[in-house]
Motif scaffolding. Structure first.
Motif, mmCIF file in Angstrom:
data_model
loop_
_atom_site.group_PDB
_atom_site.id
_atom_site.type_symbol
_atom_site.label_atom_id
_atom_site.label_comp_id
_atom_site.label_asym_id
_atom_site.label_seq_id
_atom_site.Cartn_x
_atom_site.Cartn_y
_atom_site.Cartn_z
ATOM 1 N N HIS A 126 -6.075 -2.414 -3.919
ATOM 2 C CA HIS A 126 -5.492 -3.037 -2.730
ATOM 3 C C HIS A 126 -5.848 -4.521 -2.679
ATOM 4 O O HIS A 126 -6.950 -4.931 -3.048
ATOM 5 N N HIS A 148 1.074 -4.428 2.620
ATOM 6 C CA HIS A 148 2.447 -3.900 2.591
ATOM 7 C C HIS A 148 2.567 -2.614 1.768
ATOM 8 O O HIS A 148 3.681 -2.170 1.519
ATOM 9 N N THR A 149 1.483 -2.024 1.326
ATOM 10 C CA THR A 149 1.612 -0.914 0.397
ATOM 11 C C THR A 149 0.922 0.361 0.868
ATOM 12 O O THR A 149 -0.038 0.327 1.644
ATOM 13 N N ARG A 151 -0.750 3.525 -1.478
ATOM 14 C CA ARG A 151 -1.127 3.772 -2.868
ATOM 15 C C ARG A 151 -1.588 5.211 -3.021
ATOM 16 O O ARG A 151 -2.363 5.717 -2.209
ATOM 17 N N VAL A 162 1.757 2.472 -6.874
ATOM 18 C CA VAL A 162 1.925 1.534 -5.765
ATOM 19 C C VAL A 162 3.301 1.739 -5.138
ATOM 20 O O VAL A 162 4.315 1.781 -5.847
ATOM 21 N N ARG A 164 5.637 0.088 -2.135
ATOM 22 C CA ARG A 164 5.726 -1.079 -1.259
ATOM 23 C C ARG A 164 6.637 -0.797 -0.071
ATOM 24 O O ARG A 164 7.719 -0.238 -0.219
ATOM 25 N N LYS A 199 9.756 4.772 -5.499
ATOM 26 C CA LYS A 199 8.857 3.688 -5.100
ATOM 27 C C LYS A 199 9.199 3.138 -3.713
ATOM 28 O O LYS A 199 8.424 2.384 -3.143
#
Length: 333
Positions: A126, A148-149, A151, A162, A164, A199
């Motif tokens: 991160h 913004h992620t 994980r 990852v 997003r 994703k």
């Protein structure tokens, strides 16, 4: 049902007060280790708590950067685990074990074996503060952060994926059944469903906590504890999420005066597809923590006058406490 919720420990582990906690609990009185103390600064605030699936261990952490583990029945302090370099923002036990995962503002996630009283590993990746973490029965961990992620961490493979988000920050995250799908909540008021095959979010439910509930709208009255009361222009910032284990029931909390209940609907390709609003439960204040019983008939919410991780709003009429809702399910539900 309201129960008092104290936000920090007021006695040091090993002190006389801590030693008396078990005796106080056995006598049916309030234990010293949960008594309310004077207003504390940020270094002594409690920001995260997790209970092991067998109900034996309680782990707490916060501004002192140390994880404290207690016997959940007696209140006896077992051990402290230093290691994080900034405040601890999230804790989660792997179901069926005493393996603990912690996340922190130091941008890391740490693994601990409480059976061995040992530190195991640190997960790096991160790029900003990590706000929330959840663990599946399998050796997988999902985290949400200010970068913004989300994980997904595969512990045996020592790798991570990852994902997003369009939201500036993801403040809450919780696994759905199986460990390959999860729901996250952003500071833009959206709820997002994810899986390991894409994703991008499978589905985004915008403005999940904006607007009035159906009941309040029918009565023409604004919800008690709304963002307008808190003098905050932001929409319903998602503060907490919970899932009833083994079910499709999800609960979300913000500061709009309600705990929202959602049903996870399947997609045409299989797996979780989208969320449908089932109903809401009144909750004046910021819902900083949520838990759903395995039966799907009880909800516990940690409600406060201020948000868990900041002081950008305050709802003076709210009470700092533990709010418990119970309901009955009909035969055709």
């Amino acid at each position: 049902l309201w129960l008092p919720l104290w936000s920090h420990l007021t006695c040091r582990p090993g002190s006389k007060a801590a030693q008396m906690a078990a005796a106080a609990a056995a006598a049916g009185t309030t234990a010293d280790w949960v008594k309310r103390g004077p207003r504390q600064n940020s270094t002594s605030s409690l920001l995260a708590a997790a209970l092991s699936s067998d109900g034996k261990l309680l782990a707490v952490g916060g501004g002192d950067k140390i994880i404290h583990v207690f016997d959940a029945i007696s209140g006896h302090h077992i051990q402290a685990y230093p290691g994080h370099r900034d405040q601890i923002s999230g804790l989660a036990f792997r179901e069926g074990t005493h393996t603990l995962y912690s996340c922190s503002y130091d941008r890391t996630i740490k693994l601990w074996s409480l059976d061995d009283a040992a530190y195991v590993d640190t997960l790096f990746g991160h790029q900003a503060e990590v706000f929330a973490v959840d663990a599946a029965r399998v050796e997988r961990v999902v985290s949400a952060a200010h970068d913004h992620t989300c994980r997904l961490w595969k512990i045996p493979e020592e790798s991570h994926l990852v994902f997003r988000s369009a939201s500036m920050a993801q403040h809450a995250v919780v696994f759905l059944a199986g460990g390959s799908e999860w729901v996250s909540g952003g500071n833009d008021g959206s709820l997002q469903i994810w899986n390991t095959l894409k994703k991008k979010p499978v589905n985004v439910h915008y403005n999940a906590h904006n607007g009035r509930s159906s009941a309040a709208a029918a009565e023409g009255a604004p919800p008690d504890g709304s963002w307008a009361v808190a003098n905050v222009d932001t929409g319903g910032w998602i503060q907490s999420l919970a899932v009833a284990k083994g079910s499709d029931l999800v609960a979300s909390g913000a500061g709009d005066g309600f705990i929202r209940l959602w049903g996870v609907q399947p997609s045409k390709h299989g797996g979780a597809g989208f969320l449908t609003h089932i109903g809401e439960l009144p909750a004046t204040g910021f819902v900083n923590g949520l838990a759903l019983g395995r039966s799907g008939r009880v909800c516990a919410a940690a409600v406060g006058q201020e948000p868990r991780l900041g002081r950008w709003g305050r709802i003076a009429r709210a009470r700092n406490g533990l709010l418990i809702h119970r309901w009955e399910l009909s035969d055709d539900a």
